[in-house]
Design a protein around this motif. Structure first.
Motif, PDB file in Angstrom:
ATOM      1  N   LEU A 184      39.785  63.596  89.227  1.00 19.44           N
ATOM      2  CA  LEU A 184      38.981  62.632  88.478  1.00 19.44           C
ATOM      3  C   LEU A 184      37.825  62.110  89.321  1.00 19.44           C
ATOM      4  O   LEU A 184      36.693  61.974  88.823  1.00 19.44           O
ATOM      5  N   ALA A 185      38.064  61.802  90.596  1.00 19.94           N
ATOM      6  CA  ALA A 185      36.982  61.295  91.442  1.00 19.94           C
ATOM      7  C   ALA A 185      35.893  62.343  91.620  1.00 19.94           C
ATOM      8  O   ALA A 185      34.695  62.019  91.635  1.00 19.94           O
ATOM      9  N   THR A 186      36.276  63.615  91.744  1.00 19.54           N
ATOM     10  CA  THR A 186      35.278  64.674  91.884  1.00 19.54           C
ATOM     11  C   THR A 186      34.460  64.831  90.604  1.00 19.54           C
ATOM     12  O   THR A 186      33.224  64.942  90.642  1.00 19.54           O
ATOM     13  N   ALA A 187      35.135  64.817  89.459  1.00 18.73           N
ATOM     14  CA  ALA A 187      34.437  65.005  88.191  1.00 18.73           C
ATOM     15  C   ALA A 187      33.574  63.798  87.839  1.00 18.73           C
ATOM     16  O   ALA A 187      32.407  63.943  87.450  1.00 18.73           O
ATOM     17  N   PHE A 188      34.123  62.604  87.983  1.00 15.26           N
ATOM     18  CA  PHE A 188      33.347  61.412  87.632  1.00 15.26           C
ATOM     19  C   PHE A 188      32.225  61.177  88.635  1.00 15.26           C
ATOM     20  O   PHE A 188      31.142  60.712  88.269  1.00 15.26           O
ATOM     21  N   GLY A 189      32.457  61.489  89.910  1.00 14.43           N
ATOM     22  CA  GLY A 189      31.390  61.333  90.890  1.00 14.43           C
ATOM     23  C   GLY A 189      30.190  62.205  90.584  1.00 14.43           C
ATOM     24  O   GLY A 189      29.039  61.811  90.810  1.00 14.43           O
ATOM     25  N   ALA A 190      30.440  63.398  90.051  1.00 13.02           N
ATOM     26  CA  ALA A 190      29.323  64.270  89.669  1.00 13.02           C
ATOM     27  C   ALA A 190      28.639  63.787  88.398  1.00 13.02           C
ATOM     28  O   ALA A 190      27.450  64.041  88.191  1.00 13.02           O
ATOM     29  N   ALA A 191      29.390  63.069  87.531  1.00 13.86           N
ATOM     30  CA  ALA A 191      28.820  62.604  86.272  1.00 13.86           C
ATOM     31  C   ALA A 191      28.110  61.266  86.398  1.00 13.86           C
ATOM     32  O   ALA A 191      27.397  60.876  85.467  1.00 13.86           O
ATOM     33  N   VAL A 192      28.302  60.558  87.508  1.00 18.99           N
ATOM     34  CA  VAL A 192      27.683  59.239  87.652  1.00 18.99           C
ATOM     35  C   VAL A 192      26.168  59.346  87.606  1.00 18.99           C
ATOM     36  O   VAL A 192      25.483  58.552  86.944  1.00 18.99           O
ATOM     37  N   ALA A 193      25.622  60.320  88.312  1.00 20.98           N
ATOM     38  CA  ALA A 193      24.164  60.459  88.351  1.00 20.98           C
ATOM     39  C   ALA A 193      23.607  61.088  87.081  1.00 20.98           C
ATOM     40  O   ALA A 193      22.397  61.028  86.846  1.00 20.98           O
ATOM     41  N   ASP A 194      24.453  61.681  86.270  1.00 20.92           N
ATOM     42  CA  ASP A 194      23.966  62.376  85.073  1.00 20.92           C
ATOM     43  C   ASP A 194      24.211  61.545  83.816  1.00 20.92           C
ATOM     44  O   ASP A 194      23.289  60.952  83.246  1.00 20.92           O
ATOM     45  N   ASP A 195      25.451  61.509  83.374  1.00 18.75           N
ATOM     46  CA  ASP A 195      25.779  60.790  82.134  1.00 18.75           C
ATOM     47  C   ASP A 195      27.211  60.299  82.244  1.00 18.75           C
ATOM     48  O   ASP A 195      28.148  60.943  81.749  1.00 18.75           O
ATOM     49  N   ALA A 196      27.401  59.141  82.898  1.00 16.05           N
ATOM     50  CA  ALA A 196      28.743  58.601  83.089  1.00 16.05           C
ATOM     51  C   ALA A 196      29.358  58.171  81.765  1.00 16.05           C
ATOM     52  O   ALA A 196      30.549  58.402  81.512  1.00 16.05           O
ATOM     53  N   GLU A 197      28.564  57.554  80.894  1.00 16.35           N
ATOM     54  CA  GLU A 197      29.107  57.107  79.616  1.00 16.35           C
ATOM     55  C   GLU A 197      29.485  58.290  78.732  1.00 16.35           C
ATOM     56  O   GLU A 197      30.490  58.246  78.009  1.00 16.35           O
ATOM     57  N   GLY A 198      28.704  59.335  78.787  1.00 19.99           N
ATOM     58  CA  GLY A 198      29.058  60.524  78.030  1.00 19.99           C
ATOM     59  C   GLY A 198      30.341  61.156  78.548  1.00 19.99           C
ATOM     60  O   GLY A 198      31.132  61.698  77.771  1.00 19.99           O
ATOM     61  N   PHE A 199      30.566  61.110  79.855  1.00 21.01           N
ATOM     62  CA  PHE A 199      31.801  61.637  80.438  1.00 21.01           C
ATOM     63  C   PHE A 199      33.008  60.872  79.904  1.00 21.01           C
ATOM     64  O   PHE A 199      34.027  61.470  79.543  1.00 21.01           O
ATOM     65  N   VAL A 200      32.897  59.550  79.823  1.00 17.81           N
ATOM     66  CA  VAL A 200      34.009  58.738  79.334  1.00 17.81           C
ATOM     67  C   VAL A 200      34.179  58.919  77.830  1.00 17.81           C
ATOM     68  O   VAL A 200      35.307  59.007  77.321  1.00 17.81           O
ATOM     69  N   ALA A 201      33.082  58.989  77.101  1.00 21.95           N
ATOM     70  CA  ALA A 201      33.181  59.154  75.649  1.00 21.95           C
ATOM     71  C   ALA A 201      33.805  60.493  75.277  1.00 21.95           C
ATOM     72  O   ALA A 201      34.503  60.601  74.258  1.00 21.95           O
ATOM     73  N   ALA A 202      33.585  61.519  76.070  1.00 29.89           N
ATOM     74  CA  ALA A 202      34.177  62.830  75.785  1.00 29.89           C
ATOM     75  C   ALA A 202      35.697  62.810  75.890  1.00 29.89           C
ATOM     76  O   ALA A 202      36.366  63.692  75.350  1.00 29.89           O
ATOM     77  N   LEU A 203      36.248  61.825  76.572  1.00 37.31           N
ATOM     78  CA  LEU A 203      37.698  61.703  76.680  1.00 37.31           C
ATOM     79  C   LEU A 203      38.307  60.984  75.481  1.00 37.31           C
ATOM     80  O   LEU A 203      39.533  60.831  75.415  1.00 37.31           O
ATOM     81  N   GLY A 204      37.475  60.519  74.544  1.00 32.89           N
ATOM     82  CA  GLY A 204      37.977  59.812  73.376  1.00 32.89           C
ATOM     83  C   GLY A 204      38.240  58.344  73.623  1.00 32.89           C
ATOM     84  O   GLY A 204      39.105  57.752  72.959  1.00 32.89           O
ATOM     85  N   ILE A 205      37.524  57.731  74.569  1.00 35.26           N
ATOM     86  CA  ILE A 205      37.711  56.325  74.913  1.00 35.26           C
ATOM     87  C   ILE A 205      36.599  55.525  74.257  1.00 35.26           C
ATOM     88  O   ILE A 205      35.408  55.845  74.409  1.00 35.26           O
ATOM     89  N   ALA A 206      36.978  54.463  73.537  1.00 35.83           N
ATOM     90  CA  ALA A 206      36.002  53.603  72.886  1.00 35.83           C
ATOM     91  C   ALA A 206      35.375  52.658  73.905  1.00 35.83           C
ATOM     92  O   ALA A 206      35.976  52.345  74.946  1.00 35.83           O
ATOM     93  N   ASP A 207      34.168  52.187  73.567  1.00 33.19           N
ATOM     94  CA  ASP A 207      33.421  51.255  74.418  1.00 33.19           C
ATOM     95  C   ASP A 207      33.298  51.816  75.842  1.00 33.19           C
ATOM     96  O   ASP A 207      33.841  51.255  76.801  1.00 33.19           O
ATOM     97  N   PRO A 208      32.593  52.940  76.021  1.00 33.01           N
ATOM     98  CA  PRO A 208      32.508  53.566  77.362  1.00 33.01           C
ATOM     99  C   PRO A 208      31.901  52.685  78.448  1.00 33.01           C
ATOM    100  O   PRO A 208      32.341  52.774  79.602  1.00 33.01           O
ATOM    101  N   PRO A 209      30.889  51.826  78.207  1.00 30.89           N
ATOM    102  CA  PRO A 209      30.292  51.081  79.326  1.00 30.89           C
ATOM    103  C   PRO A 209      31.288  50.245  80.119  1.00 30.89           C
ATOM    104  O   PRO A 209      31.224  50.194  81.350  1.00 30.89           O
ATOM    105  N   ALA A 210      32.230  49.586  79.460  1.00 35.69           N
ATOM    106  CA  ALA A 210      33.201  48.767  80.186  1.00 35.69           C
ATOM    107  C   ALA A 210      34.101  49.630  81.057  1.00 35.69           C
ATOM    108  O   ALA A 210      34.436  49.267  82.195  1.00 35.69           O
TER     109      ALA A 210
END
Length: 652
Positions: A184-210
């Motif tokens: 998870l740290a490797t995947a999310f670390g790569a998504a931080v600079a690109d689209d962190a909210e999109g990474f969280v939304a793809a997991l089916g989690i509501a309200d990604p910014p929080a």
């Protein structure tokens, strides 16, 4: 001196005689002074003696009456030139250079660090539990289930729960019940600079910014937990498996000419200036130019201080000294030059040395360009570099220079200020002993401890007893034994499963004129009777269990069964004896480690992998996994013998 008090003189009226007649065994003492009954202690503090001439004679013998007309240093003026070493290099250049900016971790941690979370499943799952706690504390428990489904932490079940009890317990507790922190740290670390909210939304989690804010906070916590390169490459890229030691280099940046320091035999976990040799040097009188060069002058003139050490003799003869060190009791013969020099320094020249505290940035190569000392008479004296009596350079604390780098053998008047680090080494995660076996004409690597499926260490000696191949099938019930032969032939005696042989092989490119060998890792093949019908008999239940454990062990290679016999080849289970520890598929095919023959001396060597914990100069906590190599325990014997003939009755 005993002081007795009379009750009559003291005009004491006592009801009980015990109050004025103390116990005869009780003794009191008065002050040890010339006049103990006087109220004034001035005369006692003066300590007068009856023979002052004797004291004067002793002072004359100790040169206390001899004046040198020399002043004491009270100030200094100096200028220091330096070159910071800002790049970490691989000796072969196969790894890209790593920048070493201000505030970077110490060199030991940068060189030794290897994968942590990927190599320790229990710690990986526990780091994932920290994320789950943060999510629940932030009121986002709804994000726990999607993360567990997408990134489940895996702790494999051990093939032998009795040998790897910790792996069995943590498998039942944490397998699939936590988040895989490494993935998870490797995947999310790569998504931080690109689209962190999109990474969280793809997991089916509501309200990604929080949830993204919680993940970022957790990612910073993981970065501070340990120095982890987050790779699956296994050991550090600076680890040389053929020599069981680290090799790296430091280079300057932005200065001309470029300076390079190499450390090719770093093994003990304590890095200092003497581990380096100079590959490129400054010529006499050559200056260093560039934006990164250091030209340092103290903002306030430093004040020299007398050098002190524990047990140092007092400056004057009549002065109480530390009784824990008695230089007078140190015997020294005329041929014991080292002890005589130490005594002469301590008793005669001990108070002639001064310290000048200077604060400089570490990880840089320094040379004192100017140095002037002012004494209490106002005289300023230049202090040149130390020289021997014949005028040659005094090179005790200078680094050696590689022969091909320069014709000179030393680097003139320069010192590398290496960052000092005092690390605490934890219990060994992996412990390997390498030794020579002259009777078998082999070298052996004995795995004492290795990591189990949870990452915690397990005892391989106990595990090897559960994989013993010394059992034989019992004779079937009702069978008539054939007449025994007077002699029994044994093709090969058994060896413990944690003993890995290293065989001498010809080095690639060796010629009869330049013959040399290496030690290549091999295997010990043990054969067992695996007839299914006989293994099913209750009398052979014990050996049947051993066969099942051998077939299930991931480090045991089973050969095809032939005529009721099956061979089992024992490979190393840990990472030290492998070239590609992260690639499990290569263990039986291409992973054959070769050691240099001189790396396994007669005394043997011990290699350990362990957690290291330290704090750098800024107080930051550092945790990493490193390796160290120390002297072994001498030669040994495995008991391996071939073509052994014994009498049928068990005699030799």
């Amino acid at each position: 001196m005993v002081l007795k008090v009379s009750a009559t003189a003291a005009k004491v009226v006592a009801v009980d005689l015990k109050a004025i007649r103390p116990d005869p065994s009780a003794t009191t003492w008065s002050r040890l002074e010339p006049l103990p009954t006087a109220d004034d202690v001035g005369l006692g503090l003066q300590a007068p003696v009856a023979d002052p001439l004797w004291l004067l004679a002793r002072q004359w013998q100790f040169n206390e009456l001899q004046g040198e007309d020399a002043g004491s240093p009270i100030g200094a003026r100096l200028r220091v030139q330096g070159v910071p070493m800002r790049r970490l290099l691989h000796p072969s250049g196969a790894v890209p250079a790593t920048a070493l900016p201000e505030g970077a971790p110490p060199l030991e941690a940068m060189v030794e660090q290897e994968r942590v979370l990927a190599a320790h499943p229990k710690l990986n799952a526990q780091a994932g539990q920290q994320l789950l706690r943060l999510l629940r504390a932030a009121g986002r428990a709804d994000a726990v289930a999607p993360l567990l489904a997408a990134f489940p932490a895996a702790i494999a079940a051990p093939s032998d729960p009795a040998a790897d009890n910790a792996g069995f317990v943590w498998h039942r507790l944490l397998h699939g019940r936590s988040v895989d922190a490494h993935v998870l740290a490797t995947a999310f670390g790569a998504a931080v600079a690109d689209d962190a909210e999109g990474f969280v939304a793809a997991l089916g989690i509501a309200d990604p910014p929080a949830v993204v804010e919680v993940l970022k906070r957790w990612l910073r916590w993981v970065d501070d937990l340990a120095l982890d390169p987050r790779s699956d490459s296994g050991a550090s890229p600076y680890w040389n498996p053929q020599r069981l030691e680290y090799g790296f280099a430091l280079a300057s940046e932005g200065v001309q000419p470029e300076l390079r320091l190499e450390a090719e035999e770093y093994v003990d976990g304590r890095l200092d200036w003497d581990d380096f040799v100079v590959a490129s040097v400054l010529q006499p009188g050559q200056a260093v130019a560039g934006a990164a060069a250091i030209d340092w002058r103290p903002g306030r003139p430093p004040m020299p201080a007398m050098a002190r050490y524990p047990g140092m003799p007092a400056d004057r003869y009549w002065e109480f000294e530390d009784g824990r060190l008695n230089f007078g009791a140190m015997g020294a013969a005329k041929s014991d030059l080292a002890r005589l020099a130490l005594l002469e320094y301590a008793l005669v020249f001990g108070n002639d040395w001064y310290l000048l505290p200077v604060t400089l940035p570490v990880n840089a190569l320094y040379r004192v360009a100017e140095f002037f000392v002012r004494d209490n008479f106002g005289i300023e004296v230049p202090i040149p570099p130390a020289r021997n009596l014949d005028g040659s350079q005094w090179t005790m604390f200078e680094m050696s220079v590689r022969a091909a780098a320069a014709p000179r053998a030393r680097l003139d008047d320069c010192l590398f200020l290496c960052p000092a680090l005092h690390a605490h080494e934890g219990p060994a995660l992996e412990h390997v002993v390498l030794m020579r076996d002259e009777m078998a004409n082999l070298a052996w690597a004995i795995e004492k401890r290795v990591q189990g499926t949870s990452g915690d260490p397990l005892d391989r000696r106990f595990e090897s007893t559960r994989l013993s191949t010394t059992q034989t099938l019992r004779v079937p019930l009702g069978a008539v034994p054939a007449p025994g032969a007077p002699l029994q032939h044994t093709l090969q005696t058994p060896v413990a499963a944690n003993w890995i042989p290293f065989l001498p092989v010809k080095r690639a490119g060796a010629t009869p004129a330049n013959w040399s060998i290496q030690l290549q890792r091999g295997v010990v093949v043990q054969h067992l009777q695996v007839d299914a019908a006989r293994l099913a008999e209750p009398r052979n239940a014990e050996i049947a269990a051993v066969v099942e454990r051998l077939r299930a062990a991931p480090f045991v290679e089973a050969k095809p069964e032939q005529a009721g016999l099956q061979g089992f080849m024992f490979h190393p289970r840990g990472e030290i004896l492998r070239t590609t520890p992260a690639d499990a598929a290569s263990l039986f095919t291409t992973d054959f480690l070769r050691l240099e023959d001189e790396e396994v001396p007669r005394d043997g060597v011990e290699v350990r992998r362990a957690f290291n914990y330290a704090r750098d100069a800024s107080g930051r906590a550092l945790l990493w996994i490193g390796r160290s190599k120390n002297t072994g325990r001498g030669e040994g014997a495995s008991g391996l013998r071939f073509d052994l003939v014994r009498r049928a009755g068990g005699g030799g």
